[in-house]
Design a protein around this motif. Structure first.
Motif, PDB file in Angstrom:
ATOM      1  N   HIS A 266       0.846  -1.188   0.000  1.00  0.00           N
ATOM      2  CA  HIS A 266       0.000   0.000   0.000  1.00  0.00           C
ATOM      3  C   HIS A 266       0.883   1.240   0.000  1.00  0.00           C
ATOM      4  O   HIS A 266       1.840   1.309   0.772  1.00  0.00           O
ATOM      5  CB  HIS A 266      -0.891   0.047   1.243  1.00  0.00           C
ATOM      6  CG  HIS A 266      -1.763  -1.172   1.401  1.00  0.00           C
ATOM      7  ND1 HIS A 266      -3.001  -1.255   0.824  1.00  0.00           N
ATOM      8  CD2 HIS A 266      -1.551  -2.346   2.032  1.00  0.00           C
ATOM      9  CE1 HIS A 266      -3.534  -2.437   1.114  1.00  0.00           C
ATOM     10  NE2 HIS A 266      -2.671  -3.126   1.840  1.00  0.00           N
ATOM     11  N   ARG A 267       0.537   2.222  -0.833  1.00  0.00           N
ATOM     12  CA  ARG A 267       1.215   3.521  -0.785  1.00  0.00           C
ATOM     13  C   ARG A 267       0.463   4.402   0.204  1.00  0.00           C
ATOM     14  O   ARG A 267      -0.725   4.665   0.005  1.00  0.00           O
ATOM     15  CB  ARG A 267       1.193   4.131  -2.201  1.00  0.00           C
ATOM     16  CG  ARG A 267       1.624   5.579  -2.325  1.00  0.00           C
ATOM     17  CD  ARG A 267       3.119   5.797  -2.192  1.00  0.00           C
ATOM     18  NE  ARG A 267       3.953   4.820  -2.838  1.00  0.00           N
ATOM     19  CZ  ARG A 267       4.408   4.904  -4.100  1.00  0.00           C
ATOM     20  NH1 ARG A 267       4.119   5.939  -4.848  1.00  0.00           N
ATOM     21  NH2 ARG A 267       5.171   3.954  -4.607  1.00  0.00           N
TER      22      ARG A 267
ATOM     23  N   GLU B 259       0.413  16.975   2.543  1.00  0.00           N
ATOM     24  CA  GLU B 259      -0.884  16.705   3.145  1.00  0.00           C
ATOM     25  C   GLU B 259      -1.267  15.292   2.780  1.00  0.00           C
ATOM     26  O   GLU B 259      -0.603  14.654   1.973  1.00  0.00           O
ATOM     27  CB  GLU B 259      -1.948  17.688   2.632  1.00  0.00           C
ATOM     28  CG  GLU B 259      -1.878  19.058   3.263  1.00  0.00           C
ATOM     29  CD  GLU B 259      -2.021  19.029   4.772  1.00  0.00           C
ATOM     30  OE1 GLU B 259      -2.654  18.096   5.288  1.00  0.00           O
ATOM     31  OE2 GLU B 259      -1.474  19.925   5.426  1.00  0.00           O
ATOM     32  N   HIS B 260      -2.363  14.795   3.350  1.00  0.00           N
ATOM     33  CA  HIS B 260      -2.783  13.446   3.008  1.00  0.00           C
ATOM     34  C   HIS B 260      -4.296  13.381   2.916  1.00  0.00           C
ATOM     35  O   HIS B 260      -5.010  14.246   3.423  1.00  0.00           O
ATOM     36  CB  HIS B 260      -2.276  12.437   4.032  1.00  0.00           C
ATOM     37  CG  HIS B 260      -2.888  12.615   5.385  1.00  0.00           C
ATOM     38  ND1 HIS B 260      -4.017  11.935   5.770  1.00  0.00           N
ATOM     39  CD2 HIS B 260      -2.568  13.418   6.415  1.00  0.00           C
ATOM     40  CE1 HIS B 260      -4.345  12.313   7.000  1.00  0.00           C
ATOM     41  NE2 HIS B 260      -3.486  13.213   7.416  1.00  0.00           N
ATOM     42  N   ASP B 261      -4.778  12.355   2.244  1.00  0.00           N
ATOM     43  CA  ASP B 261      -6.208  12.124   2.126  1.00  0.00           C
ATOM     44  C   ASP B 261      -6.583  10.895   2.943  1.00  0.00           C
ATOM     45  O   ASP B 261      -5.827   9.938   3.017  1.00  0.00           O
ATOM     46  CB  ASP B 261      -6.583  11.887   0.657  1.00  0.00           C
ATOM     47  CG  ASP B 261      -6.458  13.161  -0.164  1.00  0.00           C
ATOM     48  OD1 ASP B 261      -6.812  14.225   0.354  1.00  0.00           O
ATOM     49  OD2 ASP B 261      -6.013  13.086  -1.321  1.00  0.00           O
ATOM     50  N   GLY B 262      -7.779  10.909   3.524  1.00  0.00           N
ATOM     51  CA  GLY B 262      -8.240   9.754   4.298  1.00  0.00           C
ATOM     52  C   GLY B 262      -7.613   9.727   5.684  1.00  0.00           C
ATOM     53  O   GLY B 262      -7.074  10.727   6.155  1.00  0.00           O
ATOM     54  N   TYR B 263      -7.682   8.582   6.329  1.00  0.00           N
ATOM     55  CA  TYR B 263      -7.140   8.438   7.682  1.00  0.00           C
ATOM     56  C   TYR B 263      -5.614   8.415   7.645  1.00  0.00           C
ATOM     57  O   TYR B 263      -5.013   7.981   6.659  1.00  0.00           O
ATOM     58  CB  TYR B 263      -7.671   7.156   8.329  1.00  0.00           C
ATOM     59  CG  TYR B 263      -9.172   7.131   8.410  1.00  0.00           C
ATOM     60  CD1 TYR B 263      -9.845   7.910   9.341  1.00  0.00           C
ATOM     61  CD2 TYR B 263      -9.928   6.360   7.531  1.00  0.00           C
ATOM     62  CE1 TYR B 263     -11.224   7.922   9.400  1.00  0.00           C
ATOM     63  CE2 TYR B 263     -11.310   6.363   7.582  1.00  0.00           C
ATOM     64  CZ  TYR B 263     -11.952   7.141   8.526  1.00  0.00           C
ATOM     65  OH  TYR B 263     -13.313   7.161   8.573  1.00  0.00           O
ATOM     66  N   ASP B 264      -4.993   8.837   8.736  1.00  0.00           N
ATOM     67  CA  ASP B 264      -3.541   8.970   8.757  1.00  0.00           C
ATOM     68  C   ASP B 264      -2.858   7.625   9.023  1.00  0.00           C
ATOM     69  O   ASP B 264      -2.253   7.416  10.074  1.00  0.00           O
ATOM     70  CB  ASP B 264      -3.134  10.018   9.792  1.00  0.00           C
ATOM     71  CG  ASP B 264      -1.667  10.405   9.673  1.00  0.00           C
ATOM     72  OD1 ASP B 264      -1.013   9.942   8.703  1.00  0.00           O
ATOM     73  OD2 ASP B 264      -1.161  11.135  10.525  1.00  0.00           O
ATOM     74  N   LEU B 265      -2.944   6.720   8.040  1.00  0.00           N
ATOM     75  CA  LEU B 265      -2.290   5.414   8.171  1.00  0.00           C
ATOM     76  C   LEU B 265      -0.768   5.539   8.178  1.00  0.00           C
ATOM     77  O   LEU B 265      -0.077   4.719   8.770  1.00  0.00           O
ATOM     78  CB  LEU B 265      -2.731   4.491   7.028  1.00  0.00           C
ATOM     79  CG  LEU B 265      -4.101   3.843   7.219  1.00  0.00           C
ATOM     80  CD1 LEU B 265      -4.570   3.211   5.918  1.00  0.00           C
ATOM     81  CD2 LEU B 265      -4.041   2.797   8.322  1.00  0.00           C
TER      82      LEU B 265
ATOM     83  N   GLY C  40       0.829   7.909   9.713  1.00  0.00           N
ATOM     84  CA  GLY C  40       1.128   8.204  11.109  1.00  0.00           C
ATOM     85  C   GLY C  40       1.006   6.978  12.000  1.00  0.00           C
ATOM     86  O   GLY C  40       1.771   6.814  12.947  1.00  0.00           O
ATOM     87  N   VAL C  41       0.030   6.120  11.697  1.00  0.00           N
ATOM     88  CA  VAL C  41      -0.149   4.890  12.486  1.00  0.00           C
ATOM     89  C   VAL C  41       1.041   3.955  12.277  1.00  0.00           C
ATOM     90  O   VAL C  41       1.522   3.306  13.210  1.00  0.00           O
ATOM     91  CB  VAL C  41      -1.447   4.164  12.089  1.00  0.00           C
ATOM     92  CG1 VAL C  41      -1.513   2.780  12.687  1.00  0.00           C
ATOM     93  CG2 VAL C  41      -2.665   4.987  12.529  1.00  0.00           C
TER      94      VAL C  41
ATOM     95  N   LEU D 145      -7.474  -1.528  16.414  1.00  0.00           N
ATOM     96  CA  LEU D 145      -6.754  -0.953  15.282  1.00  0.00           C
ATOM     97  C   LEU D 145      -5.730  -1.960  14.738  1.00  0.00           C
ATOM     98  O   LEU D 145      -5.695  -2.253  13.545  1.00  0.00           O
ATOM     99  CB  LEU D 145      -6.074   0.351  15.712  1.00  0.00           C
ATOM    100  CG  LEU D 145      -5.360   1.126  14.613  1.00  0.00           C
ATOM    101  CD1 LEU D 145      -5.411   2.622  14.930  1.00  0.00           C
ATOM    102  CD2 LEU D 145      -3.915   0.710  14.462  1.00  0.00           C
ATOM    103  N   ARG D 146      -4.919  -2.536  15.649  1.00  0.00           N
ATOM    104  CA  ARG D 146      -3.897  -3.494  15.198  1.00  0.00           C
ATOM    105  C   ARG D 146      -4.539  -4.702  14.512  1.00  0.00           C
ATOM    106  O   ARG D 146      -4.112  -5.114  13.429  1.00  0.00           O
ATOM    107  CB  ARG D 146      -3.054  -3.966  16.382  1.00  0.00           C
ATOM    108  CG  ARG D 146      -1.999  -5.006  15.995  1.00  0.00           C
ATOM    109  CD  ARG D 146      -1.494  -5.768  17.206  1.00  0.00           C
ATOM    110  NE  ARG D 146      -2.585  -6.482  17.847  1.00  0.00           N
ATOM    111  CZ  ARG D 146      -2.498  -7.071  19.039  1.00  0.00           C
ATOM    112  NH1 ARG D 146      -1.370  -7.027  19.710  1.00  0.00           N
ATOM    113  NH2 ARG D 146      -3.538  -7.701  19.551  1.00  0.00           N
TER     114      ARG D 146
ATOM    115  N   ALA E 268      -7.320  -4.976  13.055  1.00  0.00           N
ATOM    116  CA  ALA E 268      -7.947  -4.646  11.766  1.00  0.00           C
ATOM    117  C   ALA E 268      -6.901  -4.611  10.654  1.00  0.00           C
ATOM    118  O   ALA E 268      -7.158  -5.032   9.530  1.00  0.00           O
ATOM    119  CB  ALA E 268      -8.657  -3.298  11.852  1.00  0.00           C
ATOM    120  N   LEU E 269      -5.704  -4.126  10.980  1.00  0.00           N
ATOM    121  CA  LEU E 269      -4.683  -3.960   9.939  1.00  0.00           C
ATOM    122  C   LEU E 269      -3.833  -5.219   9.789  1.00  0.00           C
ATOM    123  O   LEU E 269      -3.347  -5.513   8.703  1.00  0.00           O
ATOM    124  CB  LEU E 269      -3.818  -2.732  10.249  1.00  0.00           C
ATOM    125  CG  LEU E 269      -4.618  -1.413  10.312  1.00  0.00           C
ATOM    126  CD1 LEU E 269      -3.699  -0.245  10.634  1.00  0.00           C
ATOM    127  CD2 LEU E 269      -5.366  -1.146   8.999  1.00  0.00           C
TER     128      LEU E 269
END
Lengths: 494, 494
Positions: free
Chosen positions: A192-193, A200-206, A208-209, A458-459, A461-462
């Motif tokens: 995943h990119r 800036e970013h779009d959507g949730y801050d993956l 950062g996660v 969260l963990r 789910a990913l």
């Protein structure tokens, strides 16, 4: 597959069938020289630079992202868990292959694949050494700001995994602030990119996660890092104080008065006495504490900051600060700070380095409390502090052959973390949670059981297969009660 | 409950049974004056400051976090979805109550509950207006850096929800960089403390995920914000250029040469011609574009930055820049920039304001392309650009009574976003995805279907009931193909 008592998730403990078949597939993907299964290599990859260790299933060294994707896919199909590894300079056990995982070393992926001087960005593979990137971009008037003490050895992938800091992160922020874009290979082997070159970013801050997730949601195979212009001017000053308290009070004033230091490092008298005979940095042996402050940027701003700092340290009893006049003098002052880890070898054969953060206003009280703990537990504690950030690195010197001293060392470490928590702090500044700090996430004031469950959602789910570095970062709810007073898993110390 | 075609999740469309019972419970929790179900109030809460709208089930205004927890719990038990709302100044439809949700307005929660001058932090409720916080901390020599154009009206909770920016975020970073700690009420009505007062965090960065999540994983009821010292000196300069290209090239040079501007705003000739007769800011009407640059910090650094900027603008054809000599002159120069939204009313009765980000190096090309789109589609586009960040805000002036012009306006907006994507940009800088930008997340170069599914795993894990602002941020996989060429849901324009 078996359910793991340690982390409560499904993970491969021993896989009698399918392992030979897995290794054959790994050899197909990365070549025979990239797969190690022998006793010697399995021993080599047991631990990071900290005291914890466990034996891996084997070791695999992919050379590019496509190979990582295929390696992860091969493991996922067989339910084999994986632990990523960079240079192994970590201290919290994040890369210890708990649960007999396959170690996936990213050390061979060490290319800077793109350097855009105009945009001030570098696209890198995870195995690039931190200071190698800095050396490569310096001729273009650029630099990569995060500078962990291990920067000559640690890899940028490891910096991303632990959200590493460093002395100059006071001014520029820790690793997360310097990562624009990541490629993350999830536990199914899909890349995943996350984000892109724009600021800036779009959507949730993956993105950062992922930074700081220690390989528990997938493996980073590429990162676009933000570089910044090298400063026009740098001024460095060393100030000696009668006590840790007066030094810590200076720190609070220097920051509150807007001096804008790039680095603000505090060392206590044990640190000075330990490092000075070894590094000959010019630190006064009779000081109660010293402060190393650096200012960088445009000439005017640097002089402005230095002026504020000199006034502040004078007010707190520092009579005659040393200002570096040459680059050699500056390097000498820094040598003292950077040599502490090595110098501790002169005190005892082993050391246990902690990493806690407290609000800056609590620094003086917390350091005094650490001093009392050292006396109580009869251990030597050397304090090197990223003081501007409130990030303490108490180093406990000990001899692992003395089991009684080991017990006192562990107890002192535990008490230090508890003092940090009681003062509104957190249990990890830049080394990560790994294995070492998990038990403390159960403490009141850090996370409730419900907070940990929210984090686990969260963990899970990913990493829906539970195969990405199992047993790290989050403690298992089931083991919290027992983990509460056990700093490290039994038998995990060398 | 019904499965929603728009977002593919379960959400309450119409709940014939249970609504009266829900409202009775809400009245118990917040009092009768905090619950609105009448036609007039349902109409009032249909939209934000953008063109999209939908009718809510009703409106509820809790006064404290405990009330929010109980309101959310009452809705969760009945499967009623909720949409949070601050001041309603958003432009992307994030707070439009799609799927007949209950609007939960946080406007009554407007207290600054703690101001710690020494630590430089403020603990606030979500309904505090952005500039009210700034006014409260200014006497202490502090300020809150993010300054959206709507700062006199927008709430800090909305700033957190959209990860808002502002002219001065070039130097200090957008909202996320200024949020230390959040209280998040999840969709079950449970409150979680995310991070704390120390400048680091433990575990996964749920705080970072929450910032910019537009209420889709829960509601923020408290935030600890980072304040910073007010600058010693400020210098502001306005430079006029023959063209947008020369102005954009100056921007690139000013940043690359390390001038360190606090703000760097570009306005094109349409913006100047629109705003100058209205604001009388002293912008030259014959300019091809103007640049408003501000430098702040210690005196020496400010002069250093201004010097670099003056040399750069001169090189690119700006003959005689205006440097503000007094605070009044500075305020006048800024008035032009800040009045653009209002001034557009002199061109046409309605406007559609976009928000895209491109790498700074692509700014000149992208702005020229936007000019070509305006000509093609026969619409007036006024460009105000946070140029240092590459964040464009093209404002398309139109008259909604002219359906043909509306169609051209939508087409021009869509083409602008596509140009941004083609140049390596993102579809939202600071307004959020809301409803408006969802279709663009399906575009090549932004997210693949797999990337969106990865993002959805995160959202679904944290909002496992699907009741937190459904239909926002992420597009539904099922509707991507049709959404691709539909900027807004049918019938949603007023």
């Amino acid at each position: 597959m078996a359910s793991c008592r340690g982390c409560g998730r499904m993970a491969s403990m021993v896989i009698p069938n399918g392992v030979a078949d897995l290794f054959a597939e790994l050899v197909d993907i990365v070549g025979a020289d990239g797969v190690h299964v022998g006793t010697f290599n399995r021993a080599l990859y047991r631990s990071d630079a900290g005291p914890l260790n466990a034996e891996p299933l084997g070791v695999c060294l992919p050379g590019k992202s496509e190979e990582v994707e295929r390696v992860v896919g091969a493991c996922a199909r067989r339910g084999v868990a994986m632990t990523p590894r960079g240079a192994g300079t970590g201290l919290a056990g994040g890369t210890v292959p708990l649960h007999r995982t396959l170690v996936v070393s990213l050390a061979r992926m060490d290319r800077v694949t793109e350097l855009d001087v105009e945009a001030g960005t570098a696209l890198i593979e995870p195995g690039v050494v931190n200071s190698d990137l800095d050396a490569m971009v310096a001729p273009h008037g650029l630099r990569f700001a995060p500078d962990p003490s291990s920067q000559v050895a640690c890899t940028l992938g490891g910096n991303v995994a632990t959200n590493a800091g460093g002395a100059h992160c006071l001014a520029y922020g820790v690793t997360s602030a310097h990562v624009l874009e990541l490629d993350l290979v999830d536990v199914h082997g899909r890349r995943h990119r996350l984000d892109g070159p724009a600021h800036e970013h779009d959507g949730y801050d993956l993105r950062g996660v992922t930074v700081g997730s220690e390989g528990t949601i997938g493996f980073v195979t590429s990162a676009r890092l933000r570089l910044q212009p090298s400063p026009d001017a740098i001024r460095t000053v060393l100030a000696a104080f009668p006590s840790v308290r007066t030094a810590a009070e200076s720190v609070a004033d220097i920051v509150a008065e807007g001096a804008g230091p790039a680095a603000l490092e505090l060392m206590d008298k044990e640190a000075v006495r330990c490092v000075e005979p070894y590094a000959r940095a010019g630190y006064p042996l009779d000081a109660g504490a010293v402060l190393l402050a650096e200012f960088e940027g445009p000439e005017g701003a640097v002089e402005h900051g230095l002026g504020i700092a000199l006034a502040a340290v004078a007010r707190h009893g520092s009579a005659d600060p040393t200002i570096a006049r040459t680059e050699d003098e500056r390097a000498r002052l820094w040598k003292g700070r950077k040599a502490i880890g090595g110098a501790v070898a002169g005190v005892a054969p082993d050391y246990y380095l902690h990493d806690v953060v407290v609000p800056r206003s609590r620094l003086a009280d917390v350091l005094e409390e650490v001093g009392r703990i050292a006396t109580d537990e009869q251990v030597t504690i050397v304090n090197a502090v990223h003081a501007g950030d409130g990030n303490l690195h108490p180093i406990i010197a000990f001899d692992r052959r003395d089991r009684e001293e080991v017990a006192r060392t562990l107890r002192a470490g535990e008490r230090i973390v508890e003092v940090a928590i009681a003062n509104g702090g957190v249990v990890s500044g830049e080394h990560g949670i790994g294995l070492e700090k998990q038990a403390f996430l159960c403490e009141d004031g850090i996370m409730t059981a419900e907070d940990r469950a929210f984090q686990a959602r969260l963990r899970d789910a990913l990493d829906d297969l539970g195969l990405a570095n199992p047993g790290k970062v989050l403690p298992a709810p089931a083991t919290c009660a027992e983990a509460q007073h056990t700093l490290v898993p039994e038998g995990a110390w060398i």
